[in-house]
Design a protein around this motif. Structure first.
Motif, short mmCIF file in Angstrom:
data_model
loop_
_atom_site.label_atom_id
_atom_site.label_comp_id
_atom_site.label_asym_id
_atom_site.label_seq_id
_atom_site.Cartn_x
_atom_site.Cartn_y
_atom_site.Cartn_z
N UNK A 1 8.24 7.75 6.65
CA UNK A 1 7.32 7.77 7.78
C UNK A 1 7.60 8.94 8.72
N UNK A 2 8.79 9.51 8.65
CA UNK A 2 9.15 10.61 9.55
C UNK A 2 9.02 11.98 8.91
N UNK A 3 8.56 12.03 7.68
CA UNK A 3 8.42 13.32 6.99
C UNK A 3 6.94 13.70 6.88
N UNK A 4 6.64 14.97 6.74
CA UNK A 4 5.24 15.40 6.61
C UNK A 4 4.62 14.87 5.32
N UNK A 5 3.30 14.80 5.32
CA UNK A 5 2.59 14.42 4.10
C UNK A 5 2.79 15.48 3.03
N UNK A 6 3.12 15.04 1.83
CA UNK A 6 3.31 15.97 0.72
C UNK A 6 2.02 16.14 -0.08
N UNK A 7 1.27 15.08 -0.21
CA UNK A 7 0.04 15.12 -1.00
C UNK A 7 -1.11 14.56 -0.17
N UNK A 8 -2.27 15.23 -0.27
CA UNK A 8 -3.45 14.84 0.50
C UNK A 8 -4.64 14.59 -0.42
N UNK A 9 -5.44 13.59 -0.03
CA UNK A 9 -6.72 13.39 -0.69
C UNK A 9 -7.76 14.33 -0.12
N UNK A 10 -8.94 14.36 -0.75
CA UNK A 10 -9.97 15.32 -0.34
C UNK A 10 -10.77 14.82 0.87
N UNK A 11 -10.67 13.53 1.16
CA UNK A 11 -11.38 12.98 2.31
C UNK A 11 -12.70 12.34 1.95
N UNK A 12 -13.06 11.32 2.72
CA UNK A 12 -14.34 10.65 2.55
C UNK A 12 -14.96 10.44 3.92
N UNK A 13 -16.26 10.66 4.04
CA UNK A 13 -16.94 10.60 5.32
C UNK A 13 -17.28 9.15 5.68
N UNK A 14 -16.95 8.77 6.91
CA UNK A 14 -17.35 7.48 7.47
C UNK A 14 -18.18 7.76 8.71
N UNK A 15 -19.39 7.22 8.74
CA UNK A 15 -20.28 7.39 9.89
C UNK A 15 -20.70 6.02 10.39
#
Length: 120
Positions: A103-117
């Motif tokens: 929880x104290x370390x940076x994100x290593x892997x990221x998803x591409x994202x999904x839009x919520x409106x």
């Protein structure tokens, strides 16, 4: 390499619900802390929910979503989820999942994202 497939975003009316999924591959999912971040228009990206390894089962929420959002994980499916209830217009944004060692370390892997409106 690590890959994510995010799904579940869309347009919903205020008070409605959505369930986001983040299917992962290419790394040992069960060993990583999983988080959901969101970025609203004109604002910085913020962490909204985090879940640690299943043996500890610790969940952490931003104050703005406590009591409305629930993060969970299924290690057998290498998937993290974000159940969002009682949605508000201010929940609008791009939601991305990330994997990190602690929880104290940076994100290593990221998803591409999904839009919520959230809008009427």
């Amino acid at each position: 390499q690590a890959q994510f497939v995010e799904s579940g975003g869309g347009l919903v009316q205020p008070g409605g619900s959505l369930r986001l999924s983040c299917a992962s591959s290419g790394f040992t999912f069960s060993s990583y802390v999983m988080s959901w971040y969101r970025q609203a228009p004109g604002k910085e990206r913020e962490a909204v929910a985090t879940i640690t390894s299943p043996t500890r089962g610790v969940t952490i929420y931003a104050d703005s979503v406590k009591g409305r959002f629930t993060i969970s994980r299924d290690n057998a499916k290498n998937t993290a989820y974000l159940q969002m209830d009682s949605l508000k217009p201010e929940d609008t944004g791009i939601y991305s999942c990330c994997a990190r060692w602690a929880t104290t370390t940076p994100c290593q892997y990221w998803g591409q994202g999904t839009q919520v409106t959230v809008s009427s």
